[in-house]
Design an enzyme around this catalytic site. Structure first.
Site, PDB file in Angstrom:
ATOM      1  N   ALA A  73       0.873  -1.169   0.000  1.00 24.88           N
ATOM      2  CA  ALA A  73       0.000   0.000   0.000  1.00 24.88           C
ATOM      3  C   ALA A  73       0.911   1.221   0.000  1.00 24.88           C
ATOM      4  O   ALA A  73       2.079   1.145   0.404  1.00 24.88           O
ATOM      5  CB  ALA A  73      -0.890  -0.015   1.235  1.00 24.88           C
ATOM      6  N   GLY A 119       0.589  -4.892   0.916  1.00 25.74           N
ATOM      7  CA  GLY A 119      -0.587  -4.915   0.047  1.00 25.74           C
ATOM      8  C   GLY A 119      -0.326  -5.597  -1.287  1.00 25.74           C
ATOM      9  O   GLY A 119      -1.262  -6.118  -1.907  1.00 25.74           O
ATOM     10  N   GLU A 146      -0.767  -9.140  -0.590  1.00 25.00           N
ATOM     11  CA  GLU A 146      -2.203  -9.313  -0.334  1.00 25.00           C
ATOM     12  C   GLU A 146      -3.001  -9.263  -1.632  1.00 25.00           C
ATOM     13  O   GLU A 146      -3.973 -10.012  -1.812  1.00 25.00           O
ATOM     14  CB  GLU A 146      -2.669  -8.246   0.662  1.00 25.00           C
ATOM     15  CG  GLU A 146      -2.027  -8.445   2.044  1.00 25.00           C
ATOM     16  CD  GLU A 146      -2.282  -7.290   3.001  1.00 25.00           C
ATOM     17  OE1 GLU A 146      -1.865  -6.155   2.695  1.00 25.00           O
ATOM     18  OE2 GLU A 146      -2.906  -7.513   4.053  1.00 25.00           O
ATOM     19  N   GLU A 166       4.576  -4.989   7.158  1.00 24.28           N
ATOM     20  CA  GLU A 166       3.864  -3.912   7.851  1.00 24.28           C
ATOM     21  C   GLU A 166       4.338  -3.712   9.281  1.00 24.28           C
ATOM     22  O   GLU A 166       4.301  -2.592   9.809  1.00 24.28           O
ATOM     23  CB  GLU A 166       2.347  -4.189   7.850  1.00 24.28           C
ATOM     24  CG  GLU A 166       1.673  -4.052   6.492  1.00 24.28           C
ATOM     25  CD  GLU A 166       1.661  -5.327   5.666  1.00 24.28           C
ATOM     26  OE1 GLU A 166       2.417  -6.272   5.977  1.00 24.28           O
ATOM     27  OE2 GLU A 166       0.890  -5.370   4.689  1.00 24.28           O
TER      28      GLU A 166
HETATM   29  C1  HXC Z   1       5.101   4.368  -1.197  1.00 17.94           C
HETATM   30  C2  HXC Z   1       7.005   3.389  -2.035  1.00 17.94           C
HETATM   31  C3  HXC Z   1       6.625   2.142  -1.475  1.00 17.94           C
HETATM   32  C4  HXC Z   1       5.383   2.076  -0.763  1.00 17.94           C
HETATM   33  C5  HXC Z   1       8.510   1.891  -2.470  1.00 17.94           C
HETATM   34  N1  HXC Z   1       8.174   3.172  -2.639  1.00 17.94           N
HETATM   35  N2  HXC Z   1       7.583   1.239  -1.765  1.00 17.94           N
HETATM   36  N3  HXC Z   1       6.243   4.487  -1.891  1.00 17.94           N
HETATM   37  N4  HXC Z   1       4.671   3.235  -0.658  1.00 17.94           N
HETATM   38  N5  HXC Z   1       4.918   0.942  -0.241  1.00 17.94           N
HETATM   39  C6  HXC Z   1       8.927   4.215  -3.351  1.00 17.94           C
HETATM   40  C7  HXC Z   1      10.144   4.653  -2.568  1.00 17.94           C
HETATM   41  O1  HXC Z   1       9.793   5.584  -1.593  1.00 17.94           O
HETATM   42  C8  HXC Z   1      10.992   5.244  -3.656  1.00 17.94           C
HETATM   43  O2  HXC Z   1      10.500   6.520  -3.997  1.00 17.94           O
HETATM   44  C9  HXC Z   1      10.687   4.341  -4.848  1.00 17.94           C
HETATM   45  O3  HXC Z   1       9.448   3.704  -4.551  1.00 17.94           O
HETATM   46  C10 HXC Z   1      11.737   3.269  -5.057  1.00 17.94           C
HETATM   47  O4  HXC Z   1      11.900   2.564  -3.840  1.00 17.94           O
HETATM   48  P1  HXC Z   1      13.329   2.341  -3.142  1.00 17.94           P
HETATM   49  O5  HXC Z   1      13.064   2.101  -1.705  1.00 17.94           O
HETATM   50  O6  HXC Z   1      14.268   3.447  -3.498  1.00 17.94           O
HETATM   51  O7  HXC Z   1      13.816   0.996  -3.868  1.00 17.94           O
HETATM   52  P2  HXC Z   1      14.790  -0.116  -3.279  1.00 17.94           P
HETATM   53  O8  HXC Z   1      15.929   0.519  -2.524  1.00 17.94           O
HETATM   54  O9  HXC Z   1      15.080  -1.021  -4.423  1.00 17.94           O
HETATM   55  O10 HXC Z   1      13.933  -0.908  -2.164  1.00 17.94           O
HETATM   56  C11 HXC Z   1      12.782  -1.662  -2.549  1.00 17.94           C
HETATM   57  C12 HXC Z   1      11.933  -2.032  -1.322  1.00 17.94           C
HETATM   58  C13 HXC Z   1      11.603  -0.753  -0.522  1.00 17.94           C
HETATM   59  C14 HXC Z   1      12.698  -3.023  -0.428  1.00 17.94           C
HETATM   60  C15 HXC Z   1      10.680  -2.722  -1.858  1.00 17.94           C
HETATM   61  O11 HXC Z   1      11.063   0.201  -1.428  1.00 17.94           O
HETATM   62  C16 HXC Z   1      10.589  -0.972   0.552  1.00 17.94           C
HETATM   63  O12 HXC Z   1      10.915  -1.500   1.618  1.00 17.94           O
HETATM   64  N6  HXC Z   1       9.339  -0.545   0.326  1.00 17.94           N
HETATM   65  C17 HXC Z   1       8.288  -0.582   1.319  1.00 17.94           C
HETATM   66  C18 HXC Z   1       7.780  -1.985   1.485  1.00 17.94           C
HETATM   67  C19 HXC Z   1       6.671  -2.022   2.533  1.00 17.94           C
HETATM   68  O13 HXC Z   1       6.906  -1.711   3.713  1.00 17.94           O
HETATM   69  N7  HXC Z   1       5.487  -2.407   2.126  1.00 17.94           N
HETATM   70  C20 HXC Z   1       4.342  -2.489   3.020  1.00 17.94           C
HETATM   71  C21 HXC Z   1       3.595  -1.219   2.954  1.00 17.94           C
HETATM   72  S1  HXC Z   1       2.261  -1.194   4.117  1.00 17.94           S
HETATM   73  P3  HXC Z   1      11.446   7.820  -3.983  1.00 17.94           P
HETATM   74  O14 HXC Z   1      10.502   8.910  -4.361  1.00 17.94           O
HETATM   75  O15 HXC Z   1      12.005   7.897  -2.610  1.00 17.94           O
HETATM   76  O16 HXC Z   1      12.482   7.492  -5.024  1.00 17.94           O
HETATM   77  C22 HXC Z   1       1.067  -2.085   3.422  1.00 17.94           C
HETATM   78  C23 HXC Z   1      -0.177  -2.235   4.210  1.00 17.94           C
HETATM   79  C24 HXC Z   1      -1.236  -2.956   3.412  1.00 17.94           C
HETATM   80  O17 HXC Z   1       1.172  -2.568   2.355  1.00 17.94           O
HETATM   81  C25 HXC Z   1      -2.482  -3.030   4.127  1.00 17.94           C
HETATM   82  C26 HXC Z   1      -3.061  -1.709   4.463  1.00 17.94           C
HETATM   83  C27 HXC Z   1      -2.874  -1.345   5.891  1.00 17.94           C
END
Ligand code: HXC
Length: 257
Positions: free
Chosen positions: A65, A108, A111, A131
């Protein structure tokens, strides 16, 4: 229809939905939820479509998400806007959906894959529910669907630690239907979806609904569902066609009714 965050295409009897926010690794914001659901619902209403493929990019199916969209929200924002509500309409389409996963399927993203009926994974795929690292928990079905997919103990380890698992581990655990080389992912997903779409639509809908019942209900209620659905298919044109084609040793010519 004009979409901003996805690409949509129909090839033969297969509908393709490609998540397309490369700058955010296909993070699922509310616009993505609305658009994926609208596109899937439109395919679902079209009898010319017998299967749907949902995919992302090589690097990310979806990294979760959209954290930037959620960051400032309050509990009452979440509840009053039903922030993830559109996804329940996506999960409810009657048409089988194949998730073709390459790269990250996190939060997400994992999911969303689990809302699909089949998960094909590139050998580069990485699944996880991170998360817990953000001070929250899965909110689009992860705690429920992952337990059903991989069992309690594997799901608990992943959800409580936030650890990612690769495609091979995910296949062994039962989350992934099949792993393929990354370069073959879209071809394999297309072939699989075409195979499904070539079957009789009423039987395909009935099979998906019965599989859903297996996830939802008790064994006796599920067996009852199956018995009734099986019987109902004997009123279709395609049941007569499928069985007479078998007897006549030829390929069936399904009418999808
Ligand atoms: C918003 C995101 C994002 C996310 C990545 N980006 N994931 N933006 N929401 N979930 C953005 C980054 O901020 C970055 O933007 C760009 O995408 C590239 O990501 P990087 O981090 O620079 O890439 P990398 O170093 O290759 O790392 C990849 C990654 C990391 C390991 C996947 O991006 C990451 O950990 N992402 C978050 C994963 C996460 O926690 N997902 C769960 C989300 S909560 P900029 O602008 O900085 O370049 C969820 C809840 C669901 O899903 C249910 C609802 C409650």
């Amino acid at each position: 229809t004009e979409y901003e965050t996805i690409l949509v295409e129909q090839r033969g009897r297969v509908g393709w939905i490609t998540l397309n926010r490369p700058q955010a690794l296909n993070a699922l914001n509310s616009r993505v939820a609305e658009e994926v659901t609208a596109a899937a619902t439109a395919f679902d209403e079209d009898a010319g479509v017998g299967a749907i493929v949902v995919t992302g990019s090589e690097k990310a199916f979806a990294a979760g998400a959209d954290i930037k969209e959620m960051e400032g929200m309050t509990a009452s924002d979440m509840l009053s806007t039903d922030h993830f509500g559109a996804w329940s309409d996506f999960a409810a389409v009657r048409t089988p959906v194949v998730a073709a996963v390459s790269g990250f399927a996190l939060g997400g993203g994992c999911e969303l894959a689990m809302m699909c009926d089949i998960i094909l994974a590139a050998d580069t795929a990485k699944f996880g529910q991170p998360e817990i690292n953000l001070g929250v928990i899965p909110g689009m079905g992860g705690t429920q669907r992952l337990v059903r997919a991989v069992g309690y103990y594997k799901a608990a380890e992943l959800i409580l630690s936030g650890r990612m698992m690769g495609a091979e581990e995910a296949e062994r655990a039962g989350l992934v239907s099949r792993v393929v080389p990354a370069s073959d992912l879209l071809d394999e997903a297309g072939k699989l979806a075409e195979t499904i779409a070539s079957k009789s639509l009423p039987s395909v809908y009935a099979a998906k609904a019965a599989l859903d019942a297996a996830m939802e209900t008790t064994l006796s209620a599920g067996l009852d569902h199956e018995k009734k659905a099986f019987a109902a298919l004997f009123d279709t044109v395609d049941q007569k066609e499928g069985m007479s084609a078998f007897r006549e040793k030829r390929a069936p010519d399904f009418q999808h009714r």
